[in-house]
Each structure stands twice: as C-alpha cells, then as structure tokens.
Design a protein around this motif. Structure first.
Motif, mmCIF file in Angstrom:
data_model
loop_
_atom_site.group_PDB
_atom_site.id
_atom_site.type_symbol
_atom_site.label_atom_id
_atom_site.label_comp_id
_atom_site.label_asym_id
_atom_site.label_seq_id
_atom_site.Cartn_x
_atom_site.Cartn_y
_atom_site.Cartn_z
ATOM 1 N N ALA A 20 0.835 -1.211 0.000
ATOM 2 C CA ALA A 20 0.000 0.000 0.000
ATOM 3 C C ALA A 20 0.866 1.255 0.000
ATOM 4 O O ALA A 20 0.557 2.235 -0.694
ATOM 5 N N ILE A 21 1.955 1.242 0.743
ATOM 6 C CA ILE A 21 2.862 2.397 0.772
ATOM 7 C C ILE A 21 3.494 2.588 -0.609
ATOM 8 O O ILE A 21 3.510 3.702 -1.147
ATOM 9 N N ALA A 22 3.991 1.504 -1.207
ATOM 10 C CA ALA A 22 4.610 1.604 -2.531
ATOM 11 C C ALA A 22 3.599 2.119 -3.557
ATOM 12 O O ALA A 22 3.922 2.966 -4.391
ATOM 13 N N ARG B 85 12.932 2.165 -6.554
ATOM 14 C CA ARG B 85 12.518 1.532 -5.301
ATOM 15 C C ARG B 85 12.211 2.627 -4.283
ATOM 16 O O ARG B 85 12.852 3.673 -4.260
ATOM 17 N N VAL B 86 11.245 2.342 -3.420
ATOM 18 C CA VAL B 86 10.870 3.275 -2.363
ATOM 19 C C VAL B 86 11.711 2.950 -1.139
ATOM 20 O O VAL B 86 11.737 1.798 -0.683
ATOM 21 N N LEU B 87 12.406 3.952 -0.622
ATOM 22 C CA LEU B 87 13.187 3.774 0.595
ATOM 23 C C LEU B 87 12.465 4.464 1.741
ATOM 24 O O LEU B 87 12.233 5.675 1.681
ATOM 25 N N LEU B 88 12.093 3.706 2.770
ATOM 26 C CA LEU B 88 11.573 4.321 3.993
ATOM 27 C C LEU B 88 12.786 4.663 4.840
ATOM 28 O O LEU B 88 13.671 3.826 5.039
ATOM 29 N N VAL B 89 12.814 5.886 5.341
ATOM 30 C CA VAL B 89 14.011 6.410 5.999
ATOM 31 C C VAL B 89 13.641 6.985 7.362
ATOM 32 O O VAL B 89 12.616 7.653 7.519
ATOM 33 N N ASP B 90 14.500 6.722 8.359
ATOM 34 C CA ASP B 90 14.390 7.376 9.660
ATOM 35 C C ASP B 90 14.979 8.772 9.466
ATOM 36 O O ASP B 90 16.185 8.913 9.265
ATOM 37 N N PRO B 91 14.156 9.833 9.497
ATOM 38 C CA PRO B 91 14.681 11.169 9.203
ATOM 39 C C PRO B 91 15.651 11.708 10.249
ATOM 40 O O PRO B 91 16.402 12.620 9.967
ATOM 41 N N THR B 92 15.658 11.129 11.455
ATOM 42 C CA THR B 92 16.583 11.629 12.476
ATOM 43 C C THR B 92 17.990 11.104 12.277
ATOM 44 O O THR B 92 18.950 11.737 12.691
ATOM 45 N N THR B 93 18.121 9.933 11.649
ATOM 46 C CA THR B 93 19.443 9.355 11.433
ATOM 47 C C THR B 93 19.807 9.254 9.952
ATOM 48 O O THR B 93 20.955 8.952 9.631
ATOM 49 N N MET B 94 18.816 9.477 9.072
ATOM 50 C CA MET B 94 18.974 9.345 7.619
ATOM 51 C C MET B 94 19.317 7.915 7.218
ATOM 52 O O MET B 94 19.902 7.679 6.172
ATOM 53 N N LYS B 95 18.945 6.934 8.046
ATOM 54 C CA LYS B 95 19.200 5.534 7.716
ATOM 55 C C LYS B 95 17.972 4.907 7.075
ATOM 56 O O LYS B 95 16.842 5.145 7.500
ATOM 57 N N VAL B 96 18.214 4.071 6.075
ATOM 58 C CA VAL B 96 17.149 3.350 5.388
ATOM 59 C C VAL B 96 16.661 2.236 6.318
ATOM 60 O O VAL B 96 17.468 1.436 6.806
ATOM 61 N N VAL B 97 15.351 2.196 6.564
ATOM 62 C CA VAL B 97 14.792 1.162 7.429
ATOM 63 C C VAL B 97 14.003 0.111 6.644
ATOM 64 O O VAL B 97 13.724 -0.965 7.162
ATOM 65 N N GLU B 98 13.654 0.428 5.395
ATOM 66 C CA GLU B 98 12.893 -0.514 4.577
ATOM 67 C C GLU B 98 13.073 -0.149 3.114
ATOM 68 O O GLU B 98 13.108 1.021 2.761
ATOM 69 N N VAL B 99 13.222 -1.178 2.266
ATOM 70 C CA VAL B 99 13.318 -0.984 0.818
ATOM 71 C C VAL B 99 12.113 -1.689 0.206
ATOM 72 O O VAL B 99 11.922 -2.887 0.405
ATOM 73 N N LEU B 100 11.305 -0.930 -0.538
ATOM 74 C CA LEU B 100 10.090 -1.475 -1.154
ATOM 75 C C LEU B 100 10.188 -1.352 -2.657
ATOM 76 O O LEU B 100 10.705 -0.371 -3.181
ATOM 77 N N PRO B 101 9.665 -2.349 -3.371
ATOM 78 C CA PRO B 101 9.617 -2.175 -4.836
ATOM 79 C C PRO B 101 8.631 -1.081 -5.170
ATOM 80 O O PRO B 101 7.612 -0.935 -4.501
ATOM 81 N N ARG B 102 8.930 -0.272 -6.170
ATOM 82 C CA ARG B 102 8.027 0.812 -6.526
ATOM 83 C C ARG B 102 7.015 0.258 -7.477
ATOM 84 O O ARG B 102 5.909 0.478 -7.574
#
Length: 145
Positions: free
Chosen positions: A71-73, A128-145
């Motif tokens: 759903a997010i992708a 690909r959609v990257l979900l990112v923690d904005p406080t650390t700029m680290k990728v927390v999830e990689v989703l196919p677009r």
C-alpha cells in the motif's frame, strides 16, 4: 470596615501565591534522603513514561506487513514525485543517506491507514521506495516501486 470584593480577591491571590511558593521552595530544598533517618537513602523516584513526540527510530526494519508495504509503494507511485538522487546512494536497509538528500512525507491517506509508518519519510532510488528514519537518515525498509 468590610473589605471590598476586589480587595478580598487580591488577598486570596497573594495568599495562594505565598503558599505555592513555600511549597515549591520546600520541594527544591528537599534533596535525596530528605525526611529519611540518618544513613538511609530515599528510594529512587520511578521514571515517567515518555510523553510522546518523535524520537529516534530503530534502524531495524519497520514492523510493516506485506500488505502495508504494498500500500505504501502504491501510494508513492500514485504521488509520482520526481526525485533527484545524488551519486553513491546505496539501496539497502541500514544504508545512511547523505544529509543533502531530500525526504518526503508519506501521503496523508497512507499515514491515516498505516500509523506504523508515521515516524518515517521516503525517497525513491533506482525505482525503489526507501523508507528512511529522518533523524538518522538511515534506510529502514526498501520497497519495490
């Protein structure tokens, strides 16, 4: 002679302020072990639960189901945002994105239906959609677009 109502209100407010100030001063003066017999320390105060706000998010993958990820992708694809990606960005969980990389809020309808995604922002890299923690700029999830 009776005190007018406005004068009585002033006296009550002053009395309340004085008593509140005395209570605060007493609380400030009471240190660890105050009111305890000599040689005994007071029990530590319990910690208060967090009051909310957005703190750092774990670098672990988001607790999202496969349906939520899809759903997010889909919502990001529908938003069709043009993203400029600086060179050298890695597409993997745990990768740290450059601070100059622009992150975007997930669409409101998606956040309303998937509250677990609220701490994250997204960007798109290599389709690909990257979900990112904005406080650390680290990728927390990689989703196919």
């Amino acid at each position: 002679m009776p005190i007018p109502k406005s004068g009585l209100a002033v006296i009550l407010v002053a009395a309340l302020a004085i008593s509140t100030g005395a209570t605060i001063a007493t609380a400030q003066q009471a240190g660890p072990g105050a009111g305890q017999p000599a040689g005994q320390e007071a029990a530590p105060l319990p910690t208060m639960p967090p009051t909310g706000g957005v703190g750092p998010v774990s670098a672990q993958p988001a607790p999202l189901t496969e349906a939520q990820k899809a759903a997010i992708a889909r919502s990001v694809r529908e938003a069709n945002r043009k993203v400029t990606v600086p060179p050298g960005v890695q597409v993997r969980v745990g990768a740290e994105l450059p601070p100059s990389m622009e992150l975007y809020m997930l669409p409101d309808p998606t956040l309303a239906t998937i509250p677990e995604a609220k701490p994250y922002k997204y960007t798109v890299v290599e389709d690909r959609v990257l979900l990112v923690d904005p406080t650390t700029m680290k990728v927390v999830e990689v989703l196919p677009r």
